[in-house]
Design a protein around this motif. Structure first.
Motif, PDB file in Angstrom:
ATOM      1  N   UNK A 129      23.013  65.809  18.149  1.00 40.26           N
ATOM      2  CA  UNK A 129      23.699  66.887  18.859  1.00 40.26           C
ATOM      3  C   UNK A 129      23.315  68.215  18.218  1.00 40.26           C
ATOM      4  N   UNK A 130      23.020  69.198  19.066  1.00 40.61           N
ATOM      5  CA  UNK A 130      22.666  70.501  18.530  1.00 40.61           C
ATOM      6  C   UNK A 130      22.465  71.533  19.609  1.00 40.61           C
ATOM      7  N   UNK A 131      22.112  72.756  19.128  1.00 39.69           N
ATOM      8  CA  UNK A 131      21.885  73.862  20.049  1.00 39.69           C
ATOM      9  C   UNK A 131      20.394  73.996  20.349  1.00 39.69           C
ATOM     10  N   UNK A 132      20.081  74.138  21.621  1.00 38.75           N
ATOM     11  CA  UNK A 132      18.678  74.259  22.034  1.00 38.75           C
ATOM     12  C   UNK A 132      18.118  75.613  21.627  1.00 38.75           C
ATOM     13  N   UNK A 133      17.000  75.601  20.886  1.00 38.76           N
ATOM     14  CA  UNK A 133      16.318  76.853  20.538  1.00 38.76           C
ATOM     15  C   UNK A 133      15.336  77.221  21.647  1.00 38.76           C
ATOM     16  N   UNK A 134      14.535  76.245  22.058  1.00 41.75           N
ATOM     17  CA  UNK A 134      13.603  76.503  23.154  1.00 41.75           C
ATOM     18  C   UNK A 134      13.218  75.211  23.850  1.00 41.75           C
ATOM     19  N   UNK A 135      12.722  75.372  25.063  1.00 43.70           N
ATOM     20  CA  UNK A 135      12.311  74.224  25.884  1.00 43.70           C
ATOM     21  C   UNK A 135      10.870  74.470  26.315  1.00 43.70           C
ATOM     22  N   UNK A 136      10.051  73.425  26.215  1.00 42.00           N
ATOM     23  CA  UNK A 136       8.664  73.581  26.654  1.00 42.00           C
ATOM     24  C   UNK A 136       8.161  72.244  27.180  1.00 42.00           C
ATOM     25  N   UNK A 137       6.881  72.218  27.551  1.00 46.85           N
ATOM     26  CA  UNK A 137       6.249  70.963  27.973  1.00 46.85           C
ATOM     27  C   UNK A 137       5.141  70.666  26.997  1.00 46.85           C
ATOM     28  N   UNK A 138       4.962  69.403  26.624  1.00 46.18           N
ATOM     29  CA  UNK A 138       3.826  69.082  25.757  1.00 46.18           C
ATOM     30  C   UNK A 138       2.565  68.960  26.614  1.00 46.18           C
ATOM     31  N   UNK A 139       1.441  68.666  25.989  1.00 47.63           N
ATOM     32  CA  UNK A 139       0.170  68.689  26.704  1.00 47.63           C
ATOM     33  C   UNK A 139       0.041  67.536  27.702  1.00 47.63           C
ATOM     34  N   UNK A 140       0.997  66.593  27.666  1.00 47.23           N
ATOM     35  CA  UNK A 140       1.001  65.510  28.654  1.00 47.23           C
ATOM     36  C   UNK A 140       1.975  65.808  29.791  1.00 47.23           C
ATOM     37  N   UNK A 141       2.712  66.920  29.666  1.00 42.34           N
ATOM     38  CA  UNK A 141       3.670  67.282  30.702  1.00 42.34           C
ATOM     39  C   UNK A 141       5.097  66.807  30.450  1.00 42.34           C
ATOM     40  N   UNK A 142       5.360  66.182  29.287  1.00 42.61           N
ATOM     41  CA  UNK A 142       6.727  65.755  28.967  1.00 42.61           C
ATOM     42  C   UNK A 142       7.543  66.932  28.436  1.00 42.61           C
ATOM     43  N   UNK A 143       8.850  66.899  28.718  1.00 40.85           N
ATOM     44  CA  UNK A 143       9.728  67.982  28.284  1.00 40.85           C
ATOM     45  C   UNK A 143      10.010  67.851  26.784  1.00 40.85           C
ATOM     46  N   UNK A 144       9.897  68.974  26.075  1.00 36.10           N
ATOM     47  CA  UNK A 144      10.174  69.017  24.635  1.00 36.10           C
ATOM     48  C   UNK A 144      11.264  70.047  24.373  1.00 36.10           C
ATOM     49  N   UNK A 145      12.277  69.639  23.623  1.00 32.97           N
ATOM     50  CA  UNK A 145      13.341  70.557  23.244  1.00 32.97           C
ATOM     51  C   UNK A 145      13.329  70.695  21.725  1.00 32.97           C
ATOM     52  N   UNK A 146      13.337  71.948  21.249  1.00 30.58           N
ATOM     53  CA  UNK A 146      13.512  72.190  19.823  1.00 30.58           C
ATOM     54  C   UNK A 146      14.976  72.522  19.562  1.00 30.58           C
ATOM     55  N   UNK A 147      15.567  71.821  18.599  1.00 28.58           N
ATOM     56  CA  UNK A 147      16.949  72.103  18.214  1.00 28.58           C
ATOM     57  C   UNK A 147      16.954  73.009  16.996  1.00 28.58           C
ATOM     58  N   UNK A 148      17.900  73.953  17.005  1.00 28.39           N
ATOM     59  CA  UNK A 148      18.019  74.905  15.897  1.00 28.39           C
ATOM     60  C   UNK A 148      18.538  74.238  14.627  1.00 28.39           C
ATOM     61  N   UNK A 149      18.046  74.731  13.485  1.00 24.20           N
ATOM     62  CA  UNK A 149      18.665  74.420  12.197  1.00 24.20           C
ATOM     63  C   UNK A 149      18.956  75.781  11.558  1.00 24.20           C
ATOM     64  N   UNK A 150      19.523  75.788  10.358  1.00 23.57           N
ATOM     65  CA  UNK A 150      19.802  77.092   9.734  1.00 23.57           C
ATOM     66  C   UNK A 150      18.540  77.757   9.179  1.00 23.57           C
ATOM     67  N   UNK A 151      17.417  77.049   9.182  1.00 25.32           N
ATOM     68  CA  UNK A 151      16.141  77.636   8.785  1.00 25.32           C
ATOM     69  C   UNK A 151      15.381  78.011  10.062  1.00 25.32           C
ATOM     70  N   UNK A 152      15.114  79.320  10.255  1.00 15.11           N
ATOM     71  CA  UNK A 152      14.485  79.733  11.521  1.00 15.11           C
ATOM     72  C   UNK A 152      13.106  79.127  11.755  1.00 15.11           C
TER      73      UNK A 152
END
Lengths: 174, 147
Positions: free
Chosen positions: B79-102
């Motif tokens: 569980x976490x807060x979404x930092x950004x959403x993108x697609x990988x080079x195969x077209x799958x959805x990738x979500x980066x979750x925030x931590x306290x280190x930017x």
């Protein structure tokens, strides 16, 4: 006196800015491998962390467990018997572009690049030389390269599957 | 009469040998079939270890080896807060979750499309942890949206 110091500091800050290196990165680059003797021995990793700097430094890090095979059984053998990915979860490459003068990171185009560096995998570090292509498009680089590694060089005993694999790199940077 | 009996005896042996050969071929076939058709792991059928993005990062940052032992190859319910959403080079959805280190994220790849997501949103993702890349991210893949 105070003014001189301010000017000096400003000048210093400006030169610092002039030489500021540009670093491009990705967390989801793609690296795959295939056996030259058996098409089925093939896997892809889409979570490669990589950074490339216009000063010539280039790094790749990936997690062995992130390689996905078509056959789940092969994936298990690869992790448990050959790469021992619980003991050695990560592979790292750190290198330098040796022909940096031929590459203009601020001008769109396709450039040949020769990279020399150390590949750490399965607990073994080996110096490798890789020929690849850097493409700059809209100011953002992408890297494509392929090279062959010999399993024995990394103390990977996979003789009954394949002696060598061709590594294929395809990373788009932000 | 005698020759006939001997012939019958041999016929019986041939039959037995043939039957064994067929049984071996069938078993071999089944084993090969199972190897080539063994399904990939399906995280939706597993109970994940419940963690926040920060807890997972802290575990790897403080002691990578111990965290590997605990979380590598395990189903993680993150569980976490979404930092950004993108697609990988195969077209799958990738979500980066925030931590306290930017600079450090929890990098999560979906195997199925999770539908519309927005940066800043809090979600729960379930996937398989493949490990930690220092100064970059903890990686979880083959995941689905849990909440």
């Amino acid at each position: 006196m105070k003014q001189i110091i301010t000017i000096l500091l400003l000048a210093l800050a400006m030169t610092g800015d002039l030489h500021a290196q540009k670093i491009f990165g990705t967390r989801n680059g793609k690296i795959g491998f295939i056996s030259p003797t058996d098409d089925d021995v093939k896997a892809v990793n889409n979570e490669v962390s990589s950074r490339i700097s216009d000063n010539g430094q280039i790094t790749f890090s990936l997690l062995i467990k992130g390689f996905r095979f078509k056959y789940a059984e092969m994936q298990d053998h690869f992790n448990d018997q050959y790469l021992e990915s619980t003991k050695f979860p990560r592979a790292d490459f750190k290198g330098m572009i040796t022909n940096l003068g031929d590459i203009n990171f601020s001008k769109d185009g396709t450039y040949k690049a020769i990279v020399k560096g150390d590949l750490l995998m399965h607990g073994v570090t080996k110096n490798v030389l890789v020929n690849g292509v850097i493409e700059i498009k809209g100011g953002k680089p992408s890297v494509k390269a392929s090279f062959v590694i010999v399993m024995k060089d990394f103390k990977i005993d996979a003789a009954n599957v394949t002696d060598k694999v061709t590594i294929e790199i395809n990373c788009q940077y932000q | 009469m005698h020759i006939n009996r001997k012939f019958n005896f041999m016929k019986r042996w041939i039959r037995i040998i043939l039957a064994i050969a067929v049984a071996c071929a069938v078993t071999g076939g089944i084993i090969a079939y199972r190897i080539f058709n063994k399904p990939h792991r399906d995280v939706t059928q597993e109970t994940g270890v419940a963690l926040t993005a920060q807890q997972l990062y802290d575990a790897f940052k403080t002691n990578e080896q111990a965290a590997n032992q605990k979380y590598l190859d395990k189903a993680i319910q993150l569980t976490g807060e979404i930092a950004d959403i993108s697609k990988n080079q195969e077209g799958n959805i990738v979500v980066n979750f925030k931590t306290n280190d930017p600079l450090v994220m929890i990098n999560c790849t979906f195997k199925t499309n999770p539908g519309e997501l927005k940066p800043g949103q809090n979600i729960t993702f379930k996937g398989i942890c493949t490990g930690y890349i220092p100064d970059a991210n903890v990686v979880i893949n083959e995941g689905v949206l849990a909440k």
